[in-house]
Write an enzyme that holds these catalytic residues in place. Structure first.
Site, PDB file in Angstrom:
ATOM      1  N   GLU A 260       1.094  -0.929  -0.055  1.00  0.00           N
ATOM      2  CA  GLU A 260       0.210   0.343   0.000  1.00  0.00           C
ATOM      3  C   GLU A 260       0.389   1.423  -0.248  1.00  0.00           C
ATOM      4  O   GLU A 260       2.043   0.963   0.443  1.00  0.00           O
ATOM      5  CB  GLU A 260      -0.410   0.059   1.427  1.00  0.00           C
ATOM      6  CG  GLU A 260      -1.892  -1.024   1.684  1.00  0.00           C
ATOM      7  CD  GLU A 260      -3.320  -1.083   2.513  1.00  0.00           C
ATOM      8  OE1 GLU A 260      -2.908  -0.416   2.617  1.00  0.00           O
ATOM      9  OE2 GLU A 260      -2.848  -1.978   2.507  1.00  0.00           O
ATOM     10  N   HIS A 278      -7.996   0.869   1.539  1.00  0.00           N
ATOM     11  CA  HIS A 278      -7.580   1.050   3.429  1.00  0.00           C
ATOM     12  C   HIS A 278      -8.698   2.240   4.129  1.00  0.00           C
ATOM     13  O   HIS A 278      -8.326   2.763   4.758  1.00  0.00           O
ATOM     14  CB  HIS A 278      -6.246   0.670   3.434  1.00  0.00           C
ATOM     15  CG  HIS A 278      -5.664   0.330   4.843  1.00  0.00           C
ATOM     16  ND1 HIS A 278      -4.385   0.025   5.026  1.00  0.00           N
ATOM     17  CD2 HIS A 278      -6.555   0.940   6.026  1.00  0.00           C
ATOM     18  CE1 HIS A 278      -4.339  -0.376   6.629  1.00  0.00           C
ATOM     19  NE2 HIS A 278      -5.504  -0.035   7.282  1.00  0.00           N
TER      20      HIS A 278
HETATM   21  C1  3PG Z   1      -6.113   0.358  11.777  1.00  0.00           C
HETATM   22  O1  3PG Z   1      -5.632  -0.826  12.314  1.00  0.00           O
HETATM   23  O2  3PG Z   1      -6.735   1.018  12.620  1.00  0.00           O
HETATM   24  C2  3PG Z   1      -7.210   0.801  10.491  1.00  0.00           C
HETATM   25  O3  3PG Z   1      -6.657  -0.428   9.673  1.00  0.00           O
HETATM   26  C3  3PG Z   1      -6.892   1.667  10.336  1.00  0.00           C
HETATM   27  O4  3PG Z   1      -5.769   2.228   9.597  1.00  0.00           O
HETATM   28  P1  3PG Z   1      -5.228   4.085   9.149  1.00  0.00           P
HETATM   29  O5  3PG Z   1      -5.052   4.016  10.398  1.00  0.00           O
HETATM   30  O6  3PG Z   1      -4.072   3.394   8.234  1.00  0.00           O
HETATM   31  O7  3PG Z   1      -6.432   4.122   8.919  1.00  0.00           O
END
Ligand code: 3PG
Length: 341
Positions: A260, A278
């Site tokens: 990513e 994501h």
């Molecule tokens: C997490 O692990 O809390 C989620 O996947 C969210 O990730 P992010 O804060 O990058 O949106």
């Protein structure tokens, strides 16, 4: 005054609160090299899931005392290396679970009713409902891998849809399965054999990396779908691609990817793969909770008060390194529990 660096987007009001006690720099545009260059100036670092906190960064972070992960997953942080250096790592594991659960359900319903495809087709000037005949989820079996916070929320909500819920999670006590009215299966294969919808809710660890690969796709039902709103890499993307090519499964919903940001991916070619960038935690509500929670913890850590959710407390205690003063304060303040909650 101590300095905090915020490198991924969090709630603005939470940042305002931090500015009362610290010098706060908000740098959402930082390149890796720039971060490496400036990190030595900071006592606290606030991140989400994109920033990689590895040895290379930590070697340069000579003043760093606390890392606040605004969210849940910490596979982007080398916690052991942080602990060796006396750096506290904390996260906000409960603040975005509802949002992740709701995105999971959105994926399940969208994939079963072809909502996204039909929307696109109609806007392109077609009115072809016969092309988008879907499936009900009623009386189907939902297989949850990982019955932790998010998996449990998905279970209780999908029960309202009349689904039969089964789950595989060797770390969860039988009592929790019973309380949630979820049928426990003893092995991953037992779940994959019978589930119409498989949804993953585990962290990314050595154990879960490529947990769903070629052999596992072979076991899954032909008309099943798989959802991953947890972490990229838990599903082996090459194996998923093969099973889609061979029409071994009906579809997939992916919010997370092996690499990513993910801009080009052969999986994007498939209409029966629903993808999002994501964004499981990307709701206003979750971001307010996450932002407030992480800022409170970083503030407490730097001022020597109790930090609610330290992930490396034992390791820090064991190492007793230069920044152990924070831990001493942490212990002292345990006695005044709630001082700054
Ligand atoms: C997490 O692990 O809390 C989620 O996947 C969210 O990730 P992010 O804060 O990058 O949106």
């Amino acid at each position: 005054m101590q300095k905090i660096l915020v490198v991924e987007r969090i709630d603005e009001n939470a940042i305002k609160g931090l500015k009362e006690d610290f010098l706060v720099d908000v740098r959402y545009d930082l390149k890796k090299e720039d971060l490496y260059e400036i990190i030595k100036d900071y006592d606290g670092l606030i991140i989400r899931s994109i920033t990689k906190v590895n040895k290379e960064l930590l070697n340069r972070a000579t003043n760093l005392k606390i890392i606040g992960r605004a969210g849940n997953g910490v596979d982007n942080i080398d916690i052991e290396e942080c602990s060796k250096r006396g750096v506290i790592v904390c996260n906000t594991p409960t603040s975005n679970t509802i949002s992740a659960c709701e995105l999971t359900i959105a994926m399940i319903l969208n994939l079963n009713r072809n909502v996204v495809l039909a929307n696109k087709d109609l806007k392109n000037g077609n009115f072809r409902r016969n092309l988008f005949v879907g499936n009900e989820v009623y009386k189907k079996t939902l297989g949850i891998i990982g019955l932790g916070r998010i998996g449990s929320l998905v279970a209780t909500r999908m029960q309202a849809f009349g689904m039969e819920i089964i789950a595989y999670d060797p770390y969860i006590k039988d009592e929790k399965f019973d309380n949630l009215n979820v049928k426990k299966v003893e092995s991953l294969n037992d779940l994959l054999k019978v589930a119409d919808i498989v949804t993953l809710h585990t962290p990314k660890t050595k154990e879960t990396l490529n947990m769903i690969s070629f052999d596992e796709f072979k076991i899954m039902k032909n008309d099943s779908i798989i959802i991953n709103v947890a972490r990229g890499g838990i599903i082996d993307e090459k194996a998923l691609l093969k099973s889609l090519k061979e029409e071994k499964i009906k579809g997939a919903g992916l919010d997370v990817f092996e690499v990513e940001p993910c801009l080009n991916n052969p999986l994007f070619e498939y209409d029966n793969v629903l993808v999002t960038p994501h964004m499981g935690a990307s709701t206003k509500e979750a971001q307010i909770r996450v932002g407030q929670n992480v800022c409170t913890q970083v503030r407490c850590g730097l001022l020597g008060f109790e930090v609610n959710n330290i992930l490396n407390k034992e390791l820090l205690m064991k190492n007793k390194l230069q920044k152990a003063n924070i831990i001493k304060n942490y212990d002292l303040n345990l006695k005044n529990e709630g001082a700054l909650k």
